[in-house]
Write an enzyme that holds these catalytic residues in place. Structure first.
Site, short mmCIF file in Angstrom:
data_model
loop_
_atom_site.label_atom_id
_atom_site.label_comp_id
_atom_site.label_asym_id
_atom_site.label_seq_id
_atom_site.Cartn_x
_atom_site.Cartn_y
_atom_site.Cartn_z
CD1 TRP A 1 -3.13 0.77 0.49
CD2 TRP A 1 -1.62 2.96 1.99
NE1 TRP A 1 -3.86 2.62 1.21
CE2 TRP A 1 -2.56 3.27 2.37
CE3 TRP A 1 -0.51 2.57 2.61
CZ2 TRP A 1 -2.97 4.16 2.85
CZ3 TRP A 1 -0.72 3.87 3.18
CH2 TRP A 1 -1.64 5.31 2.95
CB SER B 1 3.63 -3.66 2.49
OG SER B 1 3.54 -2.35 4.12
CG MET B 2 -2.07 -4.32 2.21
SD MET B 2 -3.50 -2.64 2.19
CE MET B 2 -4.88 -4.26 1.65
CG ASP C 1 9.30 -1.04 7.90
OD1 ASP C 1 8.79 0.08 8.19
OD2 ASP C 1 9.00 -2.06 8.00
CG HIS D 1 7.82 0.12 4.67
ND1 HIS D 1 7.47 -1.47 5.79
CD2 HIS D 1 6.54 -0.31 3.73
CE1 HIS D 1 5.97 -1.82 5.16
NE2 HIS D 1 6.11 -0.83 4.10
#
Length: 277
Positions: free
Chosen positions: A31, A97-98, A228, A257
């Site tokens: 995202w 991530s997402m 992160d 990240h």
């Protein structure tokens, strides 16, 4: 190319790129970006002799922008539709991530028979939010601030968001990415569906995957940066490695990240070695 998922309330066309031959590797983006965020991994996967499929989540990139369906159960159903319609077998799922949420929810809802391996890169798994039993998570007040900013000035919020993505500072030296990379990411994110951007944020901020970690039974690669600032490593990588029995955990020193860009060579080596193992 597109495939159409007609199994949900609204018809959704999912855009994807399909390169190479061999065992299929599906890259699931984070995202609020698109498949384009995998630019530095797609070539490496194909060059290593694998078939690489990278798609745009509903509401993002070139996929349809339905009003609903941004919960993880529906998103996992979209992934299942891609696997089914492309008749893929022995699949490797890679979630950034997402995208880690789709990986775990897929295992929960559709089983693991057709999945050989999975990878969680800078993943939100298992839980982003701070709770009494998850003290290292992101405080609810901060998550509420993000959602409020998305509703009041989405494009303005996204302009600064990607600085934290790469731990970027407004200084002439010392950054791991160029200003052009920030502008590129902002352009991708700004053109995503406003509704999808907000609802998908609710999904990754609110979903607790801890009860589902036991459903990930195949070999699992976990890579997370110790710097992160978006998804703190103690609430994600550390807990995922503890909760997924058959996991291989790599903490990337100095990794933000967006380590798929800043530490692309190190990540690509880990990923290809994992695919080859």
């Amino acid at each position: 190319m597109f495939i159409t998922n007609n199994s949900t309330d609204e018809l959704v066309d999912l855009y994807f790129k399909d390169y190479g031959f061999g065992q299929p590797v599906i890259l699931i983006h984070g995202w609020p970006l698109s498949h384009k965020s995998w630019e530095q991994q797609i070539w490496a996967v194909v060059q290593a002799g694998y078939r690489c499929i990278a798609y745009d989540r509903r509401g993002f990139g070139s996929s349809s922008e339905p009003w609903s369906g941004y919960d993880y159960t529906t998103l996992a159903a979209d992934l299942h539709e891609i696997i089914t319609q492309l008749e893929l077998k022995d699949v490797v799922l890679v979630g950034f991530s997402m995208g880690g949420g789709e990986v775990v929810r897929y295992c929960t809802d559709f089983g693991t028979e057709n999945i050989s391996k999975v990878a969680l890169i800078s993943s939100i798994i298992p839980l982003v939010a701070q709770k009494a039993d998850n003290p290292n998570g992101v405080p609810q007040s901060k998550l509420d601030t993000i959602l409020d900013a998305l509703e009041t000035d989405r494009v303005g919020f996204l302009k600064d968001f990607h600085k934290n993505f790469y731990n970027y500072v407004d200084a002439p030296l010392g950054n791991m990415v160029s200003k052009a990379q920030l502008d590129y990411d902002w352009s991708i994110a700004a053109h995503a569906s406003p509704r999808a951007t907000i609802q998908a944020a609710r999904a990754w901020a609110e979903t607790d995957f801890r009860p589902e970690l036991g459903n990930v039974t195949m070999p699992c690669l976990i890579v997370h940066g110790d710097e992160d600032q978006i998804v703190p490593i103690k609430t994600s990588g550390d807990q995922a490695a503890e909760g997924i029995e058959n996991s291989e955990y790599h903490m990337m020193k100095g990794g933000p990240h967006g380590l798929n860009i800043t530490h692309k060579h190190e990540l690509n080596k880990l990923l290809i070695d994992f695919l080859n193992s």
